[in-house]
Design a protein around this motif. Structure first.
Motif, short mmCIF file in Angstrom:
data_model
loop_
_atom_site.label_atom_id
_atom_site.label_comp_id
_atom_site.label_asym_id
_atom_site.label_seq_id
_atom_site.Cartn_x
_atom_site.Cartn_y
_atom_site.Cartn_z
N GLN A 5 0.83 -1.21 0.00
CA GLN A 5 0.00 0.00 0.00
C GLN A 5 0.87 1.25 0.00
O GLN A 5 0.57 2.22 -0.70
CB GLN A 5 -0.94 0.00 1.21
CG GLN A 5 -1.90 1.18 1.22
CD GLN A 5 -2.87 1.16 0.07
OE1 GLN A 5 -3.69 0.25 -0.04
NE2 GLN A 5 -2.79 2.14 -0.82
N CYS B 68 2.18 1.69 -3.51
CA CYS B 68 1.09 2.17 -4.36
C CYS B 68 0.80 3.65 -4.11
O CYS B 68 0.59 4.41 -5.07
CB CYS B 68 -0.18 1.35 -4.14
SG CYS B 68 -0.09 -0.30 -4.84
N ILE C 80 -0.85 4.54 -7.52
CA ILE C 80 -1.44 3.39 -8.19
C ILE C 80 -2.45 2.75 -7.23
O ILE C 80 -2.16 2.57 -6.05
CB ILE C 80 -0.36 2.35 -8.57
CG1 ILE C 80 0.58 2.91 -9.63
CG2 ILE C 80 -0.98 1.05 -9.05
CD1 ILE C 80 1.79 2.02 -9.92
N LEU D 277 -4.62 -0.41 -5.68
CA LEU D 277 -4.38 -1.84 -5.48
C LEU D 277 -5.05 -2.67 -6.58
O LEU D 277 -4.62 -3.77 -6.89
CB LEU D 277 -4.87 -2.29 -4.11
CG LEU D 277 -4.04 -1.84 -2.90
CD1 LEU D 277 -4.74 -2.21 -1.61
CD2 LEU D 277 -2.65 -2.43 -2.95
N VAL E 146 -2.65 -3.67 -9.39
CA VAL E 146 -1.47 -4.42 -8.97
C VAL E 146 -1.65 -5.90 -9.28
O VAL E 146 -2.72 -6.46 -9.05
CB VAL E 146 -1.21 -4.25 -7.45
CG1 VAL E 146 -0.09 -5.17 -6.97
CG2 VAL E 146 -0.90 -2.81 -7.11
#
Length: 171
Positions: A100, A103, A108, A110, A113
């Motif tokens: 996290q 990200c 970005i 999750l 991902v």
């Protein structure tokens, strides 16, 4: 814990189009999971150079990569450095917390991902991301929590398999 629906190969390729970050475990993913010990007690791992080339090519195609491992060996940091990775985390007790953070830094979600893991400590990530992936020789409980299982086993080109798909889809 509910089982995730496996995607067909074509549906998986469509799903990969949403991936902006490929997160990787080490033992059992970038290696075959075996550990070698020297007479002095040093721990050694064997990494697959084809996976490394795939990772370099994926980065060149614009895919972000990170390594998140519970292991603390310096070999992982060294491998990440040789591959030019910015985000290499070892000694990870809470993998989803680290992911996290990455990200957030990269802005970005999750949902964007993909994570490749093979053992129970990867499930916390797999339950919360868009594209959980595992290898053919992963633990059964992990297989139940992924949308795709690679043709190759860990340390035998499984990462290259996914990187090549990501490159193809980002071209």
């Amino acid at each position: 814990m509910s089982e995730r629906t496996k995607l067909s190969y074509d549906a998986f390729k469509e799903q990969l189009k949403t991936v902006k970050l490929l997160s990787l475990d080490v033992d059992g993913i970038l290696t075959d999971g075996g550990l070698y010990y020297t007479e002095t007690g040093d721990e050694l791992r064997k990494f697959n150079v084809k996976d490394g080339m795939g990772m370099k090519n994926a980065r060149a195609a614009g895919v972000e990569l990170c390594i998140i491992s519970a292991s603390t060996t310096n070999a992982i940091q060294e491998r990440g450095k040789r591959l030019g990775l910015t985000h290499v985390y070892t000694g990870a007790k809470n993998k989803i917390e680290i992911l996290q953070k990455i990200c957030d830094e990269l802005k970005i979600s999750l949902e964007n991902v993909a994570h490749m893991g093979d053992d129970l400590n990867d499930i916390s990530i797999m339950e919360k991301i868009g594209t959980p992936i595992t290898v053919g020789d992963a633990m059964e409980e992990v297989k139940r929590n992924t949308v795709y299982i690679t043709q190759k086993n860990g340390g035998q080109g499984a990462v290259r398999e996914i990187c090549d798909l990501l490159i193809m889809l980002n071209s």
